[in-house]
Design a protein around this motif. Structure first.
Motif, PDB file in Angstrom:
ATOM      1  N   VAL A 236       2.074 -53.209  58.894  1.00 37.93           N
ATOM      2  CA  VAL A 236       3.294 -53.741  59.510  1.00 37.93           C
ATOM      3  C   VAL A 236       4.424 -53.610  58.494  1.00 37.93           C
ATOM      4  O   VAL A 236       4.296 -54.054  57.352  1.00 37.93           O
ATOM      5  N   GLY A 237       5.565 -53.025  58.888  1.00 38.67           N
ATOM      6  CA  GLY A 237       6.713 -52.960  57.972  1.00 38.67           C
ATOM      7  C   GLY A 237       7.453 -51.637  58.088  1.00 38.67           C
ATOM      8  O   GLY A 237       7.046 -50.644  57.482  1.00 38.67           O
ATOM      9  N   LYS A 238       8.552 -51.679  58.867  1.00 38.06           N
ATOM     10  CA  LYS A 238       9.331 -50.450  59.105  1.00 38.06           C
ATOM     11  C   LYS A 238       9.830 -49.837  57.809  1.00 38.06           C
ATOM     12  O   LYS A 238       9.991 -48.632  57.688  1.00 38.06           O
ATOM     13  N   GLU A 239      10.119 -50.731  56.819  1.00 40.94           N
ATOM     14  CA  GLU A 239      10.743 -50.249  55.591  1.00 40.94           C
ATOM     15  C   GLU A 239       9.827 -49.315  54.778  1.00 40.94           C
ATOM     16  O   GLU A 239      10.283 -48.632  53.877  1.00 40.94           O
ATOM     17  N   TYR A 240       8.539 -49.290  55.120  1.00 43.01           N
ATOM     18  CA  TYR A 240       7.612 -48.435  54.363  1.00 43.01           C
ATOM     19  C   TYR A 240       7.364 -47.092  55.042  1.00 43.01           C
ATOM     20  O   TYR A 240       6.654 -46.250  54.510  1.00 43.01           O
ATOM     21  N   ILE A 241       7.934 -46.917  56.226  1.00 43.64           N
ATOM     22  CA  ILE A 241       7.737 -45.642  56.928  1.00 43.64           C
ATOM     23  C   ILE A 241       8.550 -44.573  56.206  1.00 43.64           C
ATOM     24  O   ILE A 241       9.732 -44.770  55.937  1.00 43.64           O
ATOM     25  N   HIS A 242       7.902 -43.458  55.867  1.00 40.27           N
ATOM     26  CA  HIS A 242       8.571 -42.457  55.035  1.00 40.27           C
ATOM     27  C   HIS A 242       8.013 -41.070  55.346  1.00 40.27           C
ATOM     28  O   HIS A 242       6.816 -40.847  55.238  1.00 40.27           O
ATOM     29  N   MET A 243       8.896 -40.176  55.713  1.00 40.25           N
ATOM     30  CA  MET A 243       8.461 -38.822  56.063  1.00 40.25           C
ATOM     31  C   MET A 243       8.087 -38.028  54.797  1.00 40.25           C
ATOM     32  O   MET A 243       8.888 -37.944  53.866  1.00 40.25           O
ATOM     33  N   PRO A 244       6.903 -37.417  54.747  1.00 42.76           N
ATOM     34  CA  PRO A 244       6.573 -36.593  53.577  1.00 42.76           C
ATOM     35  C   PRO A 244       7.383 -35.296  53.594  1.00 42.76           C
ATOM     36  O   PRO A 244       7.814 -34.849  54.665  1.00 42.76           O
ATOM     37  N   GLU A 245       7.550 -34.700  52.405  1.00 42.00           N
ATOM     38  CA  GLU A 245       8.257 -33.413  52.370  1.00 42.00           C
ATOM     39  C   GLU A 245       7.372 -32.301  52.936  1.00 42.00           C
ATOM     40  O   GLU A 245       7.862 -31.330  53.502  1.00 42.00           O
ATOM     41  N   ALA A 246       6.068 -32.471  52.755  1.00 44.28           N
ATOM     42  CA  ALA A 246       5.098 -31.518  53.326  1.00 44.28           C
ATOM     43  C   ALA A 246       3.742 -32.204  53.415  1.00 44.28           C
ATOM     44  O   ALA A 246       3.505 -33.199  52.733  1.00 44.28           O
ATOM     45  N   VAL A 247       2.895 -31.681  54.284  1.00 45.44           N
ATOM     46  CA  VAL A 247       1.507 -32.151  54.372  1.00 45.44           C
ATOM     47  C   VAL A 247       0.617 -30.947  54.084  1.00 45.44           C
ATOM     48  O   VAL A 247       0.836 -29.867  54.650  1.00 45.44           O
TER      49      VAL A 247
END
Ligand code: FAD
Length: 469
Positions: free
Chosen positions: A40-51
């Motif tokens: 739970v926690g929107k502030e931790y959502i983070h798009m990776p530069e690549a997978v």
């Protein structure tokens, strides 16, 4: 200042050369599933530069060497069912290294009671494969249908059977590891005893992907219990139910599972499943007990003994339960809870089992003073309490402040009772502030020194567990 570099087109080309073009994702659509976990926690959502999806240890090691040269953070990831955002990129950016292609069961040795698996095997799949050979892999997190064994090892996952068999660490003989600087090594061995240097596998297990990437595991198996009973004991109060936690071991009764659900949880789960639960209308509190026996007679004796102790503790009724039904009720808690009311935080407190009652009493008092509602289930046999703090009576914006105030008080209580912040979910990004606050400074300093020794450039999963500077 961010000491890390961004993923450039040249780096992407180098990654593609290692794993093959189709196993490097940069498209937004393909990367979205990797921007969060189940926490739970929107502030931790983070798009990776690549997978990046390596096929084996050699490719994993090559990625780590490249990342060190280019100063790019690498975040290992299994199934992403973690609850603390450990498998998610943070403000440092970088790439997700997914183990999903490393999903082979390499070997099951039914004679010598072990199996060798890759980290991306789903836990339930390896349990089923062991069962086909009459064997039990004893690790059993509630997320078993979706999480991976590599993630279980990295978080030292617990679960329902930990009371008897221990946590994931206790199920592992050895692990193949890619170090943060890109070497391949093996820690541990298939030995009953060993006094030969530091047991480095024990440090990697539970290090949440900050000290090494696990690329193979040799797991301990035991014969599958042939005689199993599931018992549902219903108690009139939380206190009477929890008194079972100390009463059973005092009588020398070894149970496989001992799970607690209070009357509020039973109400919410019943509503979610649209099924009337026994004693739900009488505020019944449940203890779910699993018992294994060597023979039918042995199991019968065990059941009689459990029944007796439950009644001595004040149980209103003790049922022989339908395993599928009773475990469905237990395992659906997270979804049922969130469906009834938004959850502001999910706690994973652990205290000595004999302190659970005291912990709940003190938390109830804090809830009343701070106007916080919560409900929880407990792996009661090992003192682990999962508490959902509910967003009831305050807005999402007020949530952070309210939860922080509650957690600060709650952790103080937990530590005063000899407990810790997390019993099985880990620290990840979400709880590092609290780890820093509540850990003895000498211990914290030594943890950082260990991290520095394994990962001199701070490439592997930076900013998880603690900050280095
Ligand atoms: C409904 C639900 C029920 C749950 N029940 C339980 C439970 O009963 N017991 C319990 O312990 N947990 C439980 N969890 C939490 C979670 O499922 C576990 O922590 C699980 O072990 C995570 O596995 P994963 O493959 O999803 O790992 P991820 O979420 O992908 O990663 C978790 C951490 O491990 C690291 N990691 C992953 N793979 C590797 C690897 N190969 N090498 C090094 N590091 C790696 C990541 O960097 C991250 O820090 C539950 C979660 C949910 C949503």
């Amino acid at each position: 200042m961010n000491k890390y570099h961004q993923v450039t087109p040249a780096v992407l080309t180098a990654l593609q050369a290692i794993v093959g073009e189709k196993y490097v994702y940069t498209d937004r659509d393909k990367c979205i599933p990797y921007e969060c976990d189940e926490g739970v926690g929107k502030e931790y959502i983070h798009m990776p530069e690549a997978v990046v999806l390596p096929a084996d240890a050699a490719q994993t090691a090559a990625i780590m060497r490249l990342a060190n040269r280019e100063r790019i953070p690498v975040v290992p990831r299994g199934a992403g069912t973690g609850l603390e955002f450990g498998a998610v990129v943070n403000e440092f950016g970088g790439i997700i290294l997914s183990t999903e292609r490393m999903n082979r069961i390499v070997e099951i040795d039914a004679e010598r009671l072990y199996m060798v698996v890759e980290p991306g095997v789903v836990t339930a799949v390896l349990q089923e494969e062991a069962e086909k050979q009459g064997l039990l892999y004893a690790g059993d997190p509630c997320s078993g249908d979706s999480c991976c064994i590599g993630g279980n090892a990295a978080t030292n996952a617990g679960g329902n059977r930990a009371v008897r068999y221990g946590t994931t660490r206790d199920q592992i003989y050895s692990i193949e590891v890619v170090t943060p600087t890109g070497e391949i090594t093996t820690f541990g061995s298939r030995l009953k005893k060993v006094s030969t240097g530091y047991p480095l596998e024990k440090i990697i297990i539970g290090s949440e992907g900050t000290l090494g990437i696990i690329t193979k595991l040799t797991l301990r198996l035991v014969p599958l219990p042939q005689h199993t009973a599931h018992i549902l004991a219903v108690f009139p109060s939380v206190d009477t139910a929890l008194s079972l936690v100390t009463a059973l071991p005092k009588e020398g009764i070894e149970v496989t599972c001992l799970e607690f659900m209070d009357h509020e949880v039973i109400r919410v789960v019943g509503q979610y499943l649209d099924e009337k639960q026994p004693y739900a209308d009488q505020n019944g509190n449940y203890m779910i007990i699993q018992l294994d026996g060597k023979s039918e007679a042995d199991l019968d004796d065990g059941c009689i003994a459990v029944d007796e102790v439950c009644r001595q503790c004040g149980a209103m009724e003790v049922f022989a339960a339908d395993a599928a039904k009773v475990w469905k009720v237990r395992k659906v808690f997270t979804e049922a809870s969130a469906a009834e009311c938004p959850v502001a935080a999910m706690e994973d407190f652990v205290v000595p089992p004999d302190q659970l009652k005291e912990l709940l009493d003190q938390l109830q008092a804090v809830g009343r003073t701070q106007h916080i509602s919560f409900r929880g289930v407990s792996h009661a046999g090992d003192g682990n309490l999962h508490l959902d703090v509910l967003r009831r009576g305050f807005t999402e914006e007020e949530s952070q402040e309210k939860v922080e105030a509650f957690e600060d008080t709650a952790y103080r209580i937990v530590y005063s009772l000899g407990g810790r912040i997390s019993g099985e979910h880990g620290i990840g990004q979400k709880r590092k502030k609290w780890l820093a606050r509540y850990t003895d400074p000498v211990a914290l300093q030594l943890m950082k020194a260990v991290k520095k020794a394994f990962d001199p450039n701070g490439i592997l999963n930076p900013g998880k567990l603690f900050d280095m500077e």
